[in-house]
Design an enzyme around this catalytic site. Structure first.
Site, short mmCIF file in Angstrom:
data_model
loop_
_atom_site.label_atom_id
_atom_site.label_comp_id
_atom_site.label_asym_id
_atom_site.label_seq_id
_atom_site.Cartn_x
_atom_site.Cartn_y
_atom_site.Cartn_z
N GLU A 8 35.74 38.94 33.87
CA GLU A 8 34.58 38.23 34.41
C GLU A 8 34.75 38.17 35.91
O GLU A 8 35.69 37.55 36.43
CB GLU A 8 34.45 36.81 33.86
CG GLU A 8 33.14 36.17 34.34
CD GLU A 8 33.17 34.67 34.40
OE1 GLU A 8 32.72 34.12 35.43
OE2 GLU A 8 33.65 34.05 33.44
N CYS A 20 31.45 30.69 39.69
CA CYS A 20 30.96 32.06 39.66
C CYS A 20 29.53 32.16 39.15
O CYS A 20 28.82 33.12 39.45
CB CYS A 20 31.88 32.93 38.81
SG CYS A 20 32.19 32.28 37.16
#
Length: 496
Positions: A257, A291
């Site tokens: 990720e 994020c």
């Protein structure tokens, strides 16, 4: 056993094969409190030999652990979850000291981490195979699901508890062993804390190993270790590409990720009360160091001015200061480098023609030199190519970009190499769903904001935002493999 989880505890030891041990050369890293700028503890700076010892222990322990009944592995994860909940206030305090997490951030971390541990506890009973009919008379085909082996977890500093949890707990539940390498900015809450909490369970020695240190010293050895079968990494795209390349050399499965540049689209008929609520949370929770936080506000021109004015009002009302003040919403940035980079993006954006509506500077904290607290910042008259919009600024910054029609909004949203998360606010759900369908991103949330993570729902990014999928069955498939076993019950005819 009851662990001492205060920041004043002795954290200066690696956790390898069930033992607390100093680094091979005795060197340490200093952990600094972002609110006070004071050194608060020391952790080991592991050597490559320490890394090798961790993988040796993990490989030796894995087979026996994978052979344990599902109920045993489930019970260990449930014990671990209980330990997290028993120590929740201590963990929240650790997050404040180590990463500048506000009380809200700490509570959110506990909630999400608990959700992931709860889901992981169900995985041992869900590792089911299947029976597949054969084209060969008298043959029975069985497809079995088995643990991969050793799972490497390289976790980030921003939400270290839950971003380590979502890989560590499922990996162990599925019968793997783990080598956990937390960020040098969060070695406790992303790593050593897990070892202390698992010591309160019946997890066998060697199944979890934690090595702390600088990525520049041991990162490549961790990512490329030949004993590793899966490499789970959360972090920047640049570093993730390097890590994935090293993992691939050993044919380890990369689960990445990576960065994001998440769009928050607001149409002309959106409920602005709800949109502003979502915008405020999605931009400023944990100082925007998420994020999947809002990186760009893309707002219809008919409501643009009102939206900007209301977002400025909300931003200026947010309490900003020390993470140790329970009223604080916007705490400190993790370090000077991160702070200076985001303030540089703001300055460059203003130089390019944007308007600084509020923020763009640090907030002094009493008796603290060189504050890391950045005031919630709103920029108007922004275009998609300006620094605060085209980069993942990773801070409490809200660039607001106008659009005139849906096609333009989608074009702006997709004008990025990233594809992690996003959100759409509209009074017309059909329009909102159309925009969501056209947004090139792994996750989109309608009439909400983009910071969402539910352990039973697949989570992934596309493009430069990563590869592989986390959560539930999707991540179970990343950390297990299938084996085809056939049984020829009847004699088979061969052509020669």
């Amino acid at each position: 056993m009851t662990s001492n989880l205060s920041i004043d505890a002795d954290w200066n030891a690696l956790y390898i094969d069930g033992e607390w041990t100093p680094s091979g050369n005795g060197e340490t890293l200093t952990v600094e409190d972002p609110s006070t700028r004071e050194a608060i503890t020391e952790v080991p700076a592991a050597t490559e030999a320490d890394v090798d010892a961790a993988y040796e222990a993990a490989a030796a322990a894995q087979t026996e652990w994978s052979e344990q009944p599902p109920a045993r592995r489930q019970a260990v994860i449930q014990q671990f979850l209980q330990a997290v909940q028993d120590h929740s206030e201590e963990v929240i305090d650790l997050l404040a000291h180590e990463v500048g997490g506000s009380h809200i951030m700490g509570e959110t971390s506990i909630q999400i981490a608990s959700d992931h541990a709860n889901e992981a506890a169900t995985l041992p009973r869900r590792m089911k195979g299947e029976h597949v009919d054969s084209n060969i008379p008298g043959k029975e085909n069985l497809v079995q699901r088995e643990a991969k082996g050793v799972v490497t977890v390289i976790s980030p500093w921003n939400f270290p508890l839950n971003l380590s949890m979502r890989a560590v707990a499922p990996a162990i539940a599925a019968g793997n062993s783990v080598v956990l390498k937390p960020s040098a900015n969060s070695p406790i809450t992303g790593g050593l804390l897990f070892a202390k909490l698992f010591e309160e369970t019946d997890l066998p020695d060697g199944v979890l190993n934690v090595v702390t240190g600088r990525g520049s010293d041991i990162g490549d050895r961790v990512a490329s270790h030949p004993e590793s079968d899966v490499v789970s990494f959360t972090g920047s795209t640049e570093v993730g590409q390097h890590v994935a390349g090293l993992a691939g050399e050993n044919l380890a499965v990369p689960a990445m990720e990576l960065g994001g540049n998440n769009a928050f689209v607001v149409t002309a008929d959106a409920d602005l009360d709800r949109a502003i609520d979502g915008a405020t949370f999605g931009s400023f929770v944990h100082q925007g160091q998420v994020c999947i936080s809002i990186n760009r506000h893309i707002v219809h021109e008919d409501v643009y001015d009102e939206y900007v004015a209301r977002l400025v009002e909300r931003a200026e009302a947010l309490p900003a200061g020390s993470a140790h003040d329970e009223d604080t919403v916007v705490g400190p940035i993790i370090d000077e480098s991160q702070r200076d980079e985001m303030l540089g993006y703001v300055a460059d954006t203003v130089d390019a023609g944007a308007t600084l509506e509020t923020g763009g500077e640090t907030v002094d904290i009493d008796e603290t030199d060189d504050s890391l607290v950045v005031a919630p910042t709103v920029l108007s008259d922004v275009t998609n190519d300006m620094a605060a919009a085209c980069n993942e600024h990773f801070g409490p910054i809200a660039p607001v970009i106008p659009f005139s029609d849906v096609d333009e909004a989608v074009e702006i949203a997709n004008d990025t190499p990233y594809g992690l998360s996003g959100a759409v606010h509209s009074g017309d759900l059909e329009v909102a769903k159309d925009i969501a369908d056209r947004m090139e991103t792994g996750n989109v949330h309608i009439n909400d904001q983009p910071i969402n993570d539910e352990a039973h729902v697949p989570f992934s990014g596309i493009g430069d935002s990563g590869m592989g999928t986390y959560n539930s069955d999707a991540f179970l498939h990343e950390i297990t493999e299938t084996k085809w076993v056939s049984i020829q019950h009847d004699a088979r005819d061969y052509p020669f």
